[in-house]
Scaffold this motif. Structure first.
Motif, short mmCIF file in Angstrom:
data_model
loop_
_atom_site.label_atom_id
_atom_site.label_comp_id
_atom_site.label_asym_id
_atom_site.label_seq_id
_atom_site.Cartn_x
_atom_site.Cartn_y
_atom_site.Cartn_z
N MET A 294 0.83 -1.20 0.00
CA MET A 294 0.00 0.00 0.00
C MET A 294 0.87 1.25 0.00
O MET A 294 0.68 2.16 -0.81
N PHE A 295 1.86 1.31 0.90
CA PHE A 295 2.72 2.49 0.98
C PHE A 295 3.57 2.63 -0.26
O PHE A 295 3.66 3.70 -0.86
N VAL A 296 4.21 1.52 -0.64
CA VAL A 296 5.11 1.57 -1.79
C VAL A 296 4.33 1.71 -3.08
O VAL A 296 4.68 2.49 -3.97
N GLY A 297 3.23 0.95 -3.20
CA GLY A 297 2.45 0.96 -4.43
C GLY A 297 1.85 2.33 -4.72
O GLY A 297 1.82 2.77 -5.88
N ASN A 298 1.38 3.04 -3.69
CA ASN A 298 0.79 4.35 -3.91
C ASN A 298 1.82 5.34 -4.44
O ASN A 298 1.54 6.12 -5.34
N ARG A 299 3.02 5.31 -3.88
CA ARG A 299 4.05 6.24 -4.33
C ARG A 299 4.62 5.83 -5.68
O ARG A 299 5.12 6.66 -6.43
N LEU A 300 4.56 4.51 -6.00
CA LEU A 300 5.01 4.05 -7.31
C LEU A 300 3.95 4.25 -8.38
O LEU A 300 4.22 4.03 -9.57
N ARG A 301 2.74 4.64 -7.95
CA ARG A 301 1.60 4.76 -8.87
C ARG A 301 1.26 3.41 -9.48
O ARG A 301 0.89 3.31 -10.65
N LEU A 302 1.41 2.37 -8.67
CA LEU A 302 1.06 1.02 -9.08
C LEU A 302 -0.08 0.52 -8.20
O LEU A 302 -0.19 0.91 -7.03
N HIS A 303 -0.90 -0.35 -8.75
CA HIS A 303 -1.93 -1.01 -7.96
C HIS A 303 -1.25 -1.88 -6.91
O HIS A 303 -0.10 -2.28 -7.05
N THR A 304 -1.98 -2.18 -5.82
CA THR A 304 -1.40 -2.96 -4.73
C THR A 304 -0.89 -4.32 -5.20
O THR A 304 0.17 -4.78 -4.76
N ILE A 305 -1.62 -4.98 -6.11
CA ILE A 305 -1.23 -6.32 -6.54
C ILE A 305 0.09 -6.32 -7.31
O ILE A 305 1.01 -7.07 -6.95
N PRO A 306 0.24 -5.52 -8.39
CA PRO A 306 1.55 -5.51 -9.06
C PRO A 306 2.67 -5.01 -8.16
O PRO A 306 3.82 -5.44 -8.29
N ALA A 307 2.37 -4.09 -7.24
CA ALA A 307 3.40 -3.63 -6.30
C ALA A 307 3.86 -4.78 -5.41
O ALA A 307 5.06 -4.98 -5.19
N PHE A 308 2.90 -5.55 -4.89
CA PHE A 308 3.24 -6.70 -4.04
C PHE A 308 4.03 -7.74 -4.80
O PHE A 308 5.06 -8.25 -4.33
N ILE A 309 3.56 -8.07 -6.02
CA ILE A 309 4.25 -9.09 -6.82
C ILE A 309 5.65 -8.64 -7.20
O ILE A 309 6.60 -9.43 -7.20
N SER A 310 5.81 -7.36 -7.54
CA SER A 310 7.13 -6.87 -7.94
C SER A 310 8.12 -6.95 -6.78
O SER A 310 9.30 -7.27 -6.98
N ILE A 311 7.67 -6.66 -5.56
CA ILE A 311 8.56 -6.72 -4.40
C ILE A 311 8.94 -8.16 -4.07
O ILE A 311 10.12 -8.50 -3.97
N ILE A 312 7.93 -9.03 -3.91
CA ILE A 312 8.20 -10.42 -3.55
C ILE A 312 8.91 -11.14 -4.69
O ILE A 312 9.89 -11.87 -4.48
N GLY A 313 8.43 -10.94 -5.92
CA GLY A 313 9.07 -11.59 -7.07
C GLY A 313 10.50 -11.11 -7.27
O GLY A 313 11.39 -11.90 -7.63
N GLY A 314 10.74 -9.82 -7.05
CA GLY A 314 12.10 -9.30 -7.17
C GLY A 314 13.03 -9.94 -6.16
O GLY A 314 14.18 -10.29 -6.47
N LEU A 315 12.56 -10.12 -4.92
CA LEU A 315 13.37 -10.78 -3.90
C LEU A 315 13.67 -12.23 -4.26
O LEU A 315 14.79 -12.72 -4.07
N LEU A 316 12.67 -12.93 -4.81
CA LEU A 316 12.87 -14.33 -5.19
C LEU A 316 13.83 -14.46 -6.38
O LEU A 316 14.61 -15.41 -6.46
#
Length: 351
Positions: A294-316
């Motif tokens: 929510m915090f990161v996605g709002n500032r990235l101008r991304l929806h919560t779902i792609p923001a969540f996937i990009s963070i977790i997927g990037g770590l993996l």
């Protein structure tokens, strides 16, 4: 109307060969730089975050090398010193806690605790039939000890990466304007599009880092408040430690509250142990997955779902650098697609 002149076969072959050589060279350079991906990512991140500070330093220090050296020294004091303090404190307390846990398990304090409470005796007997409690608790203590050893070993192995990070940071700060000019010359975009792209890179890095710091502050505050409410020692310190650990990928606040809950259980404070475990697992642990996108996605101008996937997927995919590279890849891809759509619409209008 004269027909368009076609390039000679030799020239077309030369262009094709040059394109193939360029792609091959880029791939080779990527493979060479891959072992330094973490250092490059963190150096670029720090360069983006501390660029405003460096600009102020440059106003007072006219020599580029001296200014970059001063800015790098400030970053080291701001970032490395608190991290080193927390790691040292965590290792010391973890070693003490693990030794105490193992000693109490070996003398059978957990079994005595269960036998001393009539309400828990049937549950303890069932556990004893299903599991070997002393062996299970010893295994947990050993796991915590091994986790600490791996953490220390990993920290020692990453000393070189940290040194390389600040070595690169010096040059990223000093030569940032030359690097920006080179990027603008190389990218097949207009000047305004390139500036917009670079601006979004800065915004993405800032959003990811500052959003994560905000979530870590909330987690540390919640963990410290529970330590204070349960009467545990130094809640302010452990709240700070839990907050800082929440920033580190793979690690988290659980490294603090799980051993604390086990020690409370062995002391006979099973109600406080259950409260701490429930609070840590259901509130402190899960709030990260809710607030970070929510915090990161709002500032990235991304929806919560792609923001969540990009963070977790990037770590993996990338490991720790994926914390930055995941959101950065998602944001840049969407921006490039936006540019492509705009160009296609402009071409159709001209046709």
């Amino acid at each position: 109307m004269k027909p368009a002149r076609r390039s000679p076969p030799s020239r077309r072959f030369g262009r094709l060969a040059l394109a193939v050589a360029s792609v091959a060279g880029i791939l080779l350079c990527a493979l060479i730089a891959w072992p330094f991906l973490g250092a490059i990512t963190w150096a670029l991140t720090l360069a983006v975050l501390f660029a405003p500070l460096h600009e102020r330093v440059e106003k007072f220090v006219r020599r580029p090398n001296t200014a970059a050296l001063l800015s790098t020294a400030v970053v080291i004091v701001v970032v490395v010193v608190p991290a080193a303090f927390v790691v040292e404190r965590l290792i010391t307390e973890a070693a003490t806690g693990i030794q105490s846990l193992q000693a109490r398990v070996e003398v059978g304090e957990l079994q005595a605790l269960l036998d001393s409470h009539p309400a828990l005796a049937p549950f303890g007997a069932w556990l004893d039939r299903q599991f070997d409690l002393p062996s299970m608790m010893s295994a947990i203590a050993t796991w915590l000890s091994n986790l600490g050893a791996v953490f220390v070993k990993g920290s020692l192995l990453q000393v070189v990466e940290v040194l390389i990070t600040f070595y690169l940071l010096f040059y990223f700060l000093r030569d940032r304007l030359a690097a920006k000019a080179m990027i603008m010359a190389w990218l097949p975009l207009t000047k305004s599009e390139t500036e917009h792209l670079l601006r979004r890179v800065v915004e993405t890095v800032q959003a990811t880092v500052y959003g994560t710091l905000a979530v870590a502050a909330i987690q540390g505050t919640l963990g410290g408040l529970m330590f204070w409410a349960l009467g545990l020692p130094t809640p302010l310190l452990w709240g700070l430690v839990m907050g800082l650990l929440s920033i580190v990928p793979v690690l988290g606040a659980f490294i603090v509250w799980i051993p604390a809950a086990l020690l409370l259980l062995l002391e006979g404070s099973w109600v406080r142990a259950l409260i701490l475990a429930a609070w840590g697992g259901l509130v402190v642990g899960s709030i990260d997955n809710v607030l970070r996108p929510m915090f990161v996605g709002n500032r990235l101008r991304l929806h919560t779902i792609p923001a969540f996937i990009s963070i977790i997927g990037g770590l993996l995919l990338f490991g720790a650098p994926g914390f930055i590279l995941g959101p950065l890849a998602a944001t840049m891809t969407m921006l490039v697609l936006e540019f492509w759509t705009r160009h296609e619409a402009s071409n159709q209008t001209l046709d």
